[in-house]
Motif scaffolding. Structure first.
Motif, PDB file in Angstrom:
ATOM      1  N   GLU A  82       0.838  -1.199   0.000  1.00  0.00           N
ATOM      2  CA  GLU A  82       0.000   0.000   0.000  1.00  0.00           C
ATOM      3  C   GLU A  82       0.872   1.247   0.000  1.00  0.00           C
ATOM      4  N   ARG A 151      -8.874   8.268   2.866  1.00  0.00           N
ATOM      5  CA  ARG A 151      -8.940   6.923   2.310  1.00  0.00           C
ATOM      6  C   ARG A 151     -10.369   6.426   2.448  1.00  0.00           C
ATOM      7  N   THR A 152     -10.825   5.698   1.439  1.00  0.00           N
ATOM      8  CA  THR A 152     -12.187   5.164   1.517  1.00  0.00           C
ATOM      9  C   THR A 152     -12.221   3.651   1.337  1.00  0.00           C
ATOM     10  N   GLY A 153     -11.085   3.066   0.979  1.00  0.00           N
ATOM     11  CA  GLY A 153     -11.039   1.621   0.788  1.00  0.00           C
ATOM     12  C   GLY A 153      -9.601   1.176   0.769  1.00  0.00           C
ATOM     13  N   ASP A 155      -7.477   0.375  -1.406  1.00  0.00           N
ATOM     14  CA  ASP A 155      -6.583   1.027  -2.361  1.00  0.00           C
ATOM     15  C   ASP A 155      -7.101   2.375  -2.820  1.00  0.00           C
ATOM     16  N   ASP A 156      -8.018   2.940  -2.076  1.00  0.00           N
ATOM     17  CA  ASP A 156      -8.628   4.189  -2.513  1.00  0.00           C
ATOM     18  C   ASP A 156      -8.189   5.354  -1.642  1.00  0.00           C
ATOM     19  N   PHE A 158      -7.294   9.518  -1.646  1.00  0.00           N
ATOM     20  CA  PHE A 158      -7.580  10.759  -2.357  1.00  0.00           C
ATOM     21  C   PHE A 158      -6.845  11.908  -1.687  1.00  0.00           C
TER      22      PHE A 158
END
Lengths: 498, 262
Positions: A82, A151-153, A155-156, A158
């Protein structure tokens, strides 16, 4: 929002009973350590911070109150892969920020080629004509960047905000880690956590690397603070101390013949590199603010003459301005030739008719912000707003669409955090620190995690019940290291992680 | 036309100063309408001078002097050959697109009155004409510059204030405008150098120099020195001194036809 279950960075989507596979061991530690033991350790850490006097506003908030920011003992963890991906995105973004600043104060190719609306730059108070035409040593402007991420997930990630002026908070990263090593030594035996304590050395190395040509092999570097009354003074003295360089105030520096000198008991010493923690406005009263008594008269002339490096460069505000943010994907594409690996939070620019239409149709779901607003003023949080507030914003948007942007309300990731009734998920954001020197851009393997301590809250600001956590970056095990070494640009990341 | 300039600026301090650092915007450039034949800056004490070009393309001079200093005199002397070009400005260094000069500053912010005045007259020359009637002739005294709105409301702008009012008016119409600091033939005073305005030409090609204190375009009697967003931005001397006490400023300015006329 809080009711929907957000991605938890340790527990995943399914709660404490089924943590993320890579983090079962950490989840077990959280589970098996009694809450009152965790609470005791948190308190011990806070007691140390109080003693040290780390009582400053993290994000440049001008709180008068001198209080410490609450510390939560449960770390936030990034897995090695990550982190590697995140680092690539950060490096690309900071490279683009440097290229943008070089261009915008120079040739302005990005305007000539129509990528940005010229008035966005030329009419922006953050674009400083006093800086036009200056070529900073080695072409680097944003030596120290703090890129705020959410972060929202898994691998997400922003980017929420870029900080290319004087991002603070690095002393938290270092002090939090020191406290963790002392209070939770077992975690560092269980996990291979990348060290952050090399930050001062890396910073000094970065400073030396951008010394003007002619500075000699041992350039003189200093930290310039407005003084002990400044809310971040602790960090200024901490950094100077840990780098082993002088901490100076404006009155300690004089400029003569376009050269900056430091007055010492032993006589005057030529200064080559200045990490200045003074805003542009107060840097040089001759150039920026004639009414200011602060600052070093003539320092901008020395800088323009190429006789001193200023870290970060004056004029950087144009790169992290709110109005510029929504154009960062275009800016990254223009200078890197590729798509931004680290996306922005989706942003609708209401100045564009189609975007405006979408925003007006979806107001209850969106966050609407004034481009030129600050401190949360002129902001609509659709999901929690009353219908009257929404209608008021609708009218304002129709009247002056160019002043607004809108973003979705994100389900920010959470990390287990010690609450009144034991451990519970709390929303977090993240500020990694990125250094740019003549040798390239590097990401320090760690950063500052801010946590919203109130249940369901998305507001991580220290003024509104926010706290901090340590941020672990796990080093790859032998197997993944071997894999990643086949990927050329990853190798650098590995080195930085050590 | 050959114009000679003799411009002395003298600061007298009530207590000796230990250091002085000044930025001087006192050096004209060649352009299509002027050629600098001879120019020099002298300082009456031990000082280091360093020349730069600033972000707007102006030639600036840094002055560094060590104390104790009771008084300092900066003497500017030179000769410039000028020609008549109906206010057209060309052959000058431009570092930024003209649109940059559309931004306002605290000193050049148009209030409702200036905006209405601008709309009423519309045309730059009409605006300059109206301001020329209003502007008070240079009385040779030093002055504290008022912001455009304040000077306009008072109805008696000085020469330099009239230039700032005109800038505010032009920007309120969406036309980029900038302040020019320089010399005007016939100036004999103890105040500051002359100030006028350049506005971006409608065709988007170059700048037109207009002197609102004279109600028309700048001509061969004007010696152009530097530009800025407002008069502060183009101030002839921006300085800082280290030491207690107050300062008294004395300016002695003579702008005349050169002794060796064409």
């Amino acid at each position: 929002m809080g009711d929907r279950r957000a991605f938890d960075e340790i527990w995943g989507h399914d709660g404490p009973a089924r943590p993320r596979a890579a983090l079962t061991e950490l989840a077990r530690w959280i589970d098996e350590t009694p809450s009152d033991d965790l609470a005791r350790r948190s308190e011990a850490a806070e007691a140390t911070f109080r003693q040290l006097g780390i009582t400053f506003a993290v994000y440049g908030e001008s709180e008068a109150s001198e209080r410490i920011i609450p510390f939560d003992i449960v770390p936030r963890v990034f897995l090695a892969d990550e982190w590697a991906r995140l680092s690539e995105g950060l490096i690309q973004r900071v490279d683009a920020i440097n290229a943008f600043l070089n261009d915008i104060y120079g040739e302005q190719r990005i305007l000539a080629e129509g990528v940005l609306p010229p008035e966005l730059i030329l009419g922006n108070p953050q674009f400083r004509h006093e800086v036009v035409g200056i070529a900073p040593p080695h072409g680097i402007w944003a030596h120290i960047c703090g890129i705020d991420l959410v972060r929202t997930g898994p691998d997400d990630f922003f980017v929420l905000e870029d900080n290319a002026r004087t991002p603070s908070g690095v002393s938290y990263m270092l002090e939090n880690r020191e406290a963790m090593i002392r209070l939770c030594p077992e975690l560092f035996r269980k996990f291979r956590v990348a060290a952050v304590d090399s930050y001062p050395d890396r910073l000094l190395e970065t400073m030396r690397s951008v010394a003007p040509t002619g500075a000699g092999s041992r350039p003189v570097c200093v930290v310039l603070t407005p003084g002990h009354f400044n809310s971040a003074y602790y960090e200024h003295s901490f950094l100077a101390d840990s780098m082993g360089i002088e901490l100076v105030e404006p009155a300690d520096l004089v400029v003569d013949d376009d050269v900056v000198w430091m007055q010492t008991i032993a006589g005057r010493v030529k200064v080559d590199v200045i990490y200045r923690r003074i805003d542009d406005d107060f840097l040089d009263p001759i150039v920026f603010r004639p009414d200011s008594l602060l600052g070093v008269p003539g320092i901008m002339a020395a800088y323009r003459a190429g006789n001193v490096a200023l870290i970060n460069a004056p004029g950087n505000g144009i790169a992290d301005d709110k109005a510029i943010y929504s154009y960062m994907p275009e800016i990254v594409r223009f200078y890197s030739g590729g798509e931004a690996r680290l996306p922005n939070v989706e942003t609708w620019r209401c100045r564009e008719p189609q975007a405006l239409k979408y925003v007006l149709d979806h107001l209850p779901e969106l966050v609407v912000k004034l481009v030129d607003g600050s401190g949360g003023y002129g902001m609509l949080v659709g999901p929690t707003a009353s219908s009257a507030e929404i209608e008021a914003f609708r009218a304002a948007l129709v009247a002056e669409p160019h002043r607004y942007i809108a973003q979705p309300t994100l389900a920010l990731s959470t990390v287990p955090t010690l609450a009144e009734a034991g451990l519970a998920p709390r929303h977090v954001d993240f500020r990694p620190f990125v250094l740019s020197g003549s040798g390239g851009v590097q990401v320090v393997p760690g950063g500052l995690t801010r946590v919203a301590l109130r249940e369901g809250s998305l507001v991580v600001n220290s003024s509104q019940g926010g706290g901090t956590k340590d941020s672990f970056v796990l080093m790859p095990d032998a197997r993944t290291l071997a894999q990643s070494q086949t990927m050329g640009d990853m190798v650098q990341q590995q080195e930085l992680g050590l | 036309m050959r114009i000679s300039v003799d411009h002395r600026t003298r600061y007298v301090f009530s207590e000796p100063q230990s250091r002085i650092v000044q930025l001087l915007r006192l050096w004209p450039d060649d352009s299509d309408s002027q050629t600098v034949v001879d120019w020099r800056i002298d300082v009456d004490c031990d000082a280091r001078l360093r020349r730069h070009r600033d972000g707007l393309g102006n030639q600036v001079t840094m002055l560094y002097a060590d104390g104790p200093i009771d008084a300092i005199e900066i003497s500017v002397q030179g000769e410039v050959l000028t020609s008549m070009r109906d206010g057209h400005v060309s052959g000058v260094i431009e570092t930024l697109p003209a649109a940059f000069y559309a931004r306002d500053t605290p000193a050049t912010r148009a209030d409702a009155a200036i905006a209405a005045f601008a709309r009423e007259h519309g045309d730059p020359l009409a605006i300059a004409g109206a301001l020329g009637v209003m502007a008070r002739p240079a009385d040779g005294s030093g002055e504290t510059l008022r912001d455009a709105a304040e000077a306009f409301a008072a109805g008696d702008p000085s020469v330099r204030e009239a230039a700032q009012v005109m800038i505010a008016a032009m920007r309120s119409l969406g036309t980029p405008a900038r302040y020019v600091s320089g010399y005007l033939l016939g100036e004999e005073n103890h105040g500051a150098p002359h100030g006028w305005v350049e506005i971006a030409s409608r065709a988007g090609a170059g700048w037109i120099a207009i002197d609102p204190s004279r109600g028309g375009t700048a001509d061969e009697r004007h010696v152009r020195m530097c530009v800025g967003l407002d008069a502060h931005d183009a101030a002839p001397v921006a300085g800082s001194r280290l030491g207690a006490g107050s300062e008294a400023l004395d300016v002695d300015l003579h702008v005349a036809r050169g002794s060796r006329q064409e």
